[in-house]
Write an enzyme that holds these catalytic residues in place. Structure first.
Site, short mmCIF file in Angstrom:
data_model
loop_
_atom_site.label_atom_id
_atom_site.label_comp_id
_atom_site.label_asym_id
_atom_site.label_seq_id
_atom_site.Cartn_x
_atom_site.Cartn_y
_atom_site.Cartn_z
N SER A 277 -9.71 62.93 59.86
CA SER A 277 -9.94 63.55 58.55
C SER A 277 -8.67 64.13 57.95
O SER A 277 -8.47 64.05 56.73
CB SER A 277 -11.01 64.64 58.68
OG SER A 277 -12.20 64.13 59.21
N HIS A 335 -7.89 69.81 57.33
CA HIS A 335 -8.16 69.16 56.03
C HIS A 335 -7.21 69.69 54.96
O HIS A 335 -6.63 68.90 54.19
CB HIS A 335 -9.60 69.42 55.61
CG HIS A 335 -10.60 68.69 56.44
ND1 HIS A 335 -11.94 68.64 56.12
CD2 HIS A 335 -10.48 67.98 57.59
CE1 HIS A 335 -12.59 67.93 57.02
NE2 HIS A 335 -11.72 67.52 57.92
#
EC number: 3.4.21.105
Length: 379
Positions: A277, A335
């Site tokens: 991610s 992230h």
């Protein structure tokens, strides 16, 4: 009765069980116990350790992996593997644990871009040769009898119909699928947790920063990440090129994990992380920054569309809130680190790093052209 017969045989320090101590039965302990009578039979109550040797009961201690330094229980996300059998040992000097990951991040990023520059040089050099080889292959195919139903030919046709970006990320997706399959092997669980999950409290700090970027324990987690990567592959490769994209992607995985390390050490919320991610957030942020007016949609709600710029702002706001509030379902620090790196790179990093690769390429060219000649010999 069977139970009375069992009790009569003297479970405990009775005659039938007690070992010989110095040639005598352990009479002192038997007398001290003063066993009561139960239904006219002797029944020894366990109030002292029996004669002989016996394992002491193991003291149960809370696992370090389940508890942070702040004492709060660590709640495992469904996206990460169980870590009950792996002990994590946070350092008493947590800031020092960031020294090695910092130098690894800087060194790996430099090596990634340097290798990408050399790779581009070699690719450009080989394209000329491949052009003439392609002309020769086309001429041979024209005079060679064609095979029908050839599986290899069908695969080549499918591969040639893919965009350059899709062909580039196919190798990344294959690596992620392979690592996902390794998670299903029970005998490899300890190795996978040690090297394919990133945690600043682990004994192995550097290599998991890269390997965890190809690691997924949940099938849904992997499928969602690979779908997003496939969707943005054509755009990002058209913006950066194949070689530069690979360098950015690999560097983004390491950089996002380093940001995660910093956040975990700063807040004391230790725990394993894994997944692509962080690197995919770099790809998404780079595309959204370069094409802010592009239209995007959610996977399961394709009827809802919004601009890429608004999507990027919402994602950054969500991850910032998750990092501050300590949400544990995602690694929001990773992230956010990946997204900020993607924004910085397409805005400033491309000019600072990629356009200054010429000295390295010239040095490599001189090494290739002025290297030792084949056959040797003295002049």
């Amino acid at each position: 009765m069977a139970w009375l017969g069992w009790a009569h045989r003297g479970w405990g320090c009775g005659q039938a069980w007690a070992p010989q101590v110095g040639g005598h039965i352990c009479e002192e302990l038997t007398t001290a116990l003063a066993p009561p009578r139960l239904f006219g039979r002797r029944f020894n109550i366990f109030i002292q350790q029996k004669c002989g040797f016996r394992k002491a009961p193991r003291k149960i201690e809370p696992r370090r992996s389940d508890t942070g330094s702040s004492g709060g229980a660590y709640k495992r996300s469904a996206l990460i593997p169980p870590v009950e059998e792996t002990a994590f040992d946070p350092s008493p000097y947590p800031i020092r644990t960031l020294i090695k990951p910092f130098f690894f991040t800087v060194g790996f990023t430099g090596c990634a871009f340097g290798s990408a520059a050399i790779w581009q040089y070699e690719s450009l050099k080989s394209r000329v040769q491949s052009y003439f080889d392609g002309v020769k292959a086309d001429w041979l195919d024209s005079i060679r009898p064609q095979k029908k139903g050839d599986l290899r030919k069908e695969i080549n046709k499918w591969w040639n119909n893919l965009s350059e970006g899709q062909r580039t990320v196919t190798g990344i997706i294959t690596a992620n699928v392979l690592v996902f399959c390794l998670w299903r092997v029970p005998s490899l669980q300890r190795t996978m947790i040690r090297y394919f999950t990133s945690n600043p409290a682990s004994k192995v700090l550097c290599s998991p920063m890269l390997l965890s970027s190809f690691s997924h324990f949940s099938l849904f987690h992997m499928a969602a990440n690979m779908y997003v990567l496939w969707s943005f592959s054509s755009s990002i490769v058209s913006i950066l090129g194949q070689e530069q994209f690979v360098a950015v992607y690999l560097s983004a995985g390491v950089i996002s994990n380093f940001v995660s390390y910093v956040c975990k050490v700063g807040t004391g919320r230790y725990g394993p992380s894994l997944g692509a991610s962080g690197a995919i957030m770099t790809v998404l942020a780079a595309v959204c920054t370069k094409v802010p007016d592009g239209r995007l949609a959610i996977i399961f709600l394709p009827m809802l569309t919004f601009t890429a710029g608004n999507a990027l702002k919402a994602i950054i706001a969500l991850d910032t809130a998750g990092m501050i509030l300590g949400w544990k379902f995602f690694d929001h620090a990773a992230h956010l680190g990946g997204a900020l790196f993607g924004i910085w790179y397409v805005t400033y990093g491309h000019e600072l790093i990629w356009k200054n690769r010429e000295p390295l390429v010239k040095l490599w060219h001189e090494m290739r052209t002025n290297g030792p000649r084949k056959g040797g010999g003295s002049e």
